[in-house]
Design an enzyme around this catalytic site. Structure first.
Site, PDB file in Angstrom:
ATOM      1  N   LYS A 144      16.512  57.008  54.054  1.00 24.74           N
ATOM      2  CA  LYS A 144      17.567  57.212  55.090  1.00 24.74           C
ATOM      3  C   LYS A 144      18.113  55.985  55.304  1.00 24.74           C
ATOM      4  O   LYS A 144      19.352  55.825  55.428  1.00 24.74           O
ATOM      5  CB  LYS A 144      17.014  57.994  56.296  1.00 24.74           C
ATOM      6  CG  LYS A 144      16.599  59.297  56.128  1.00 24.74           C
ATOM      7  CD  LYS A 144      16.100  60.048  57.358  1.00 24.74           C
ATOM      8  CE  LYS A 144      14.776  59.451  58.250  1.00 24.74           C
ATOM      9  NZ  LYS A 144      13.432  59.631  57.331  1.00 24.74           N
ATOM     10  N   ARG A 148       5.884  47.252  58.179  1.00 23.61           N
ATOM     11  CA  ARG A 148       6.159  48.131  59.528  1.00 23.61           C
ATOM     12  C   ARG A 148       4.563  48.750  59.970  1.00 23.61           C
ATOM     13  O   ARG A 148       3.750  48.891  58.970  1.00 23.61           O
ATOM     14  CB  ARG A 148       6.739  49.413  59.555  1.00 23.61           C
ATOM     15  CG  ARG A 148       8.103  49.192  59.525  1.00 23.61           C
ATOM     16  CD  ARG A 148       9.320  50.411  59.111  1.00 23.61           C
ATOM     17  NE  ARG A 148       8.638  51.728  59.876  1.00 23.61           N
ATOM     18  CZ  ARG A 148       9.269  52.699  59.729  1.00 23.61           C
ATOM     19  NH1 ARG A 148      10.668  52.728  59.217  1.00 23.61           N
ATOM     20  NH2 ARG A 148       8.975  53.787  60.368  1.00 23.61           N
ATOM     21  N   ARG A 199       2.709  61.619  59.394  1.00 25.52           N
ATOM     22  CA  ARG A 199       4.254  61.681  59.450  1.00 25.52           C
ATOM     23  C   ARG A 199       4.901  62.796  58.787  1.00 25.52           C
ATOM     24  O   ARG A 199       5.972  63.433  59.023  1.00 25.52           O
ATOM     25  CB  ARG A 199       4.745  60.320  59.218  1.00 25.52           C
ATOM     26  CG  ARG A 199       4.500  59.235  60.055  1.00 25.52           C
ATOM     27  CD  ARG A 199       4.523  57.804  59.799  1.00 25.52           C
ATOM     28  NE  ARG A 199       6.066  57.289  59.632  1.00 25.52           N
ATOM     29  CZ  ARG A 199       6.343  56.174  58.922  1.00 25.52           C
ATOM     30  NH1 ARG A 199       5.312  55.415  58.174  1.00 25.52           N
ATOM     31  NH2 ARG A 199       7.489  56.023  58.545  1.00 25.52           N
ATOM     32  N   ARG A 218       6.638  49.089  51.018  1.00 20.51           N
ATOM     33  CA  ARG A 218       7.791  48.908  51.622  1.00 20.51           C
ATOM     34  C   ARG A 218       7.702  47.660  52.763  1.00 20.51           C
ATOM     35  O   ARG A 218       6.821  47.521  53.320  1.00 20.51           O
ATOM     36  CB  ARG A 218       8.323  50.054  52.404  1.00 20.51           C
ATOM     37  CG  ARG A 218       9.607  49.695  53.435  1.00 20.51           C
ATOM     38  CD  ARG A 218      10.221  51.169  53.811  1.00 20.51           C
ATOM     39  NE  ARG A 218       9.479  52.159  54.784  1.00 20.51           N
ATOM     40  CZ  ARG A 218       9.822  53.155  55.259  1.00 20.51           C
ATOM     41  NH1 ARG A 218      11.117  53.771  54.826  1.00 20.51           N
ATOM     42  NH2 ARG A 218       9.518  53.612  56.313  1.00 20.51           N
ATOM     43  N   ARG A 250      15.215  65.027  65.402  1.00 21.13           N
ATOM     44  CA  ARG A 250      13.927  65.341  64.633  1.00 21.13           C
ATOM     45  C   ARG A 250      13.300  66.452  65.179  1.00 21.13           C
ATOM     46  O   ARG A 250      12.377  66.919  64.472  1.00 21.13           O
ATOM     47  CB  ARG A 250      13.186  64.188  64.748  1.00 21.13           C
ATOM     48  CG  ARG A 250      12.846  63.013  63.354  1.00 21.13           C
ATOM     49  CD  ARG A 250      12.284  61.966  63.788  1.00 21.13           C
ATOM     50  NE  ARG A 250      11.451  61.122  62.924  1.00 21.13           N
ATOM     51  CZ  ARG A 250      12.028  60.106  62.488  1.00 21.13           C
ATOM     52  NH1 ARG A 250      13.011  59.495  63.111  1.00 21.13           N
ATOM     53  NH2 ARG A 250      11.221  59.316  61.468  1.00 21.13           N
TER      54      ARG A 250
HETATM   55  P1  AMP Z   1      11.687  55.933  61.629  1.00 20.24           P
HETATM   56  O1  AMP Z   1      11.935  54.483  61.321  1.00 20.24           O
HETATM   57  O2  AMP Z   1      13.014  56.864  61.735  1.00 20.24           O
HETATM   58  O3  AMP Z   1      10.701  56.419  60.412  1.00 20.24           O
HETATM   59  O4  AMP Z   1      10.889  56.076  63.019  1.00 20.24           O
HETATM   60  C1  AMP Z   1       9.613  55.411  63.115  1.00 20.24           C
HETATM   61  C2  AMP Z   1       8.943  56.128  64.324  1.00 20.24           C
HETATM   62  O5  AMP Z   1       9.646  56.239  65.539  1.00 20.24           O
HETATM   63  C3  AMP Z   1       8.624  57.504  64.095  1.00 20.24           C
HETATM   64  O6  AMP Z   1       7.397  57.886  63.145  1.00 20.24           O
HETATM   65  C4  AMP Z   1       8.499  58.126  65.460  1.00 20.24           C
HETATM   66  O7  AMP Z   1       7.350  57.752  65.993  1.00 20.24           O
HETATM   67  C5  AMP Z   1       9.544  57.439  66.167  1.00 20.24           C
HETATM   68  N1  AMP Z   1      10.889  58.224  66.138  1.00 20.24           N
HETATM   69  C6  AMP Z   1      11.990  57.596  65.523  1.00 20.24           C
HETATM   70  N2  AMP Z   1      12.984  58.618  65.689  1.00 20.24           N
HETATM   71  C7  AMP Z   1      12.535  59.544  66.524  1.00 20.24           C
HETATM   72  C8  AMP Z   1      12.793  60.834  67.023  1.00 20.24           C
HETATM   73  N3  AMP Z   1      14.390  61.056  66.674  1.00 20.24           N
HETATM   74  N4  AMP Z   1      12.419  61.539  67.618  1.00 20.24           N
HETATM   75  C9  AMP Z   1      10.945  61.336  68.061  1.00 20.24           C
HETATM   76  N5  AMP Z   1      10.271  60.205  67.617  1.00 20.24           N
HETATM   77  C10 AMP Z   1      11.163  59.174  66.811  1.00 20.24           C
END
Ligand code: AMP
Length: 216
Positions: free
Chosen positions: A13, A162, A173, A127, A88
């Protein structure tokens, strides 16, 4: 055009969002980036989000919806916006529709990037992200020495892993994604906004070519 980018963690993404921004001069909002920034700066939001993120859980809807609302209010979306990592959950998707309609706009397309679990685990475990410009790279196939010396190919910045990018968290996840985010796919499908692309094979540029065809 306002776009929602969806897909399992590691589907690509963030990478595809960067291509969309470059190609169409759109604004980019990544809720994951916003949360990581909040954690790094030890803000109130960051303190509340940290433990959910490190364990691979979603942060509560009320928190992330507030963060998104604030960001949207301060973002110029006249050329469109790419939302990466939001919504999400079904509640987030519904709130997003309300927020967009309040500003006289709407989500036009939801792009779902598909990828198999085996592919995404390998991607996530190799990553790296640039501390400086946010570039997403990989140390897959590099020797230990090469991986240790890996710097951002875009800006020469320091690359980091990360905290949630590890095999243990990734299964969590993916499970959370299947449970909470799958209904969002049906939500956009029922609105005839969903398009799907195979993000598990081919290089990121080729996947982007497919996305462009779906948008044109
Ligand atoms: P990402 O970088 O999009 O993989 O997001 C990393 C982490 O941030 C996720 O595993 C969630 O813990 C949190 N997170 C990001 N976006 C959301 C969302 N829309 N709703 C809830 N948690 C989120």
């Amino acid at each position: 055009m306002n776009i929602v980018l969806m897909g399992v963690p590691g589907a690509g993404k963030g990478t595809q969002a960067t291509f969309l921004v470059d190609q169409y001069n759109m604004s980019h909002i990544s809720t994951g980036d916003l949360l990581r920034e909040a954690v790094d700066n030890d803000t109130n939001y960051g303190k509340q989000a940290n433990e959910f993120m490190t364990s691979g859980q979603l942060v509560p809807d009320s928190l992330i919806i507030n963060i998104l609302r604030e960001k949207l209010e301060n973002t110029d979306i006249s050329n469109g916006v790419v939302l990466d990592g939001f919504p999400r959950t079904l509640d987030q998707a519904k709130s997003l529709d309300s927020m967009m309609s309040e500003i006289g706009s709407q989500i036009d397309k939801a792009i779902l990037i598909n990828a198999e679990t085996s592919v995404i685990i390998q991607r996530i475990c190799s990553r790296k992200m640039c501390k400086n410009c946010g570039f997403i790279g990989s140390v897959y196939g590099l020797t230990e020495q090469e991986a240790a010396n890996y710097v951002c190919p875009e800006c020469g910045g320091e690359m980091f892993t990360r905290e949630d990018d590890n095999e243990k968290t990734v299964y969590n996840r993916v499970e959370v994604y299947l449970e909470k985010t799958t209904p969002v796919i049906s939500y956009y499908e029922s609105q005839n906004k969903l398009v799907e692309v195979d993000g598990g094979h081919g290089c990121p540029q080729d996947i982007f070519e497919e996305i462009k065809k779906l948008l044109d």
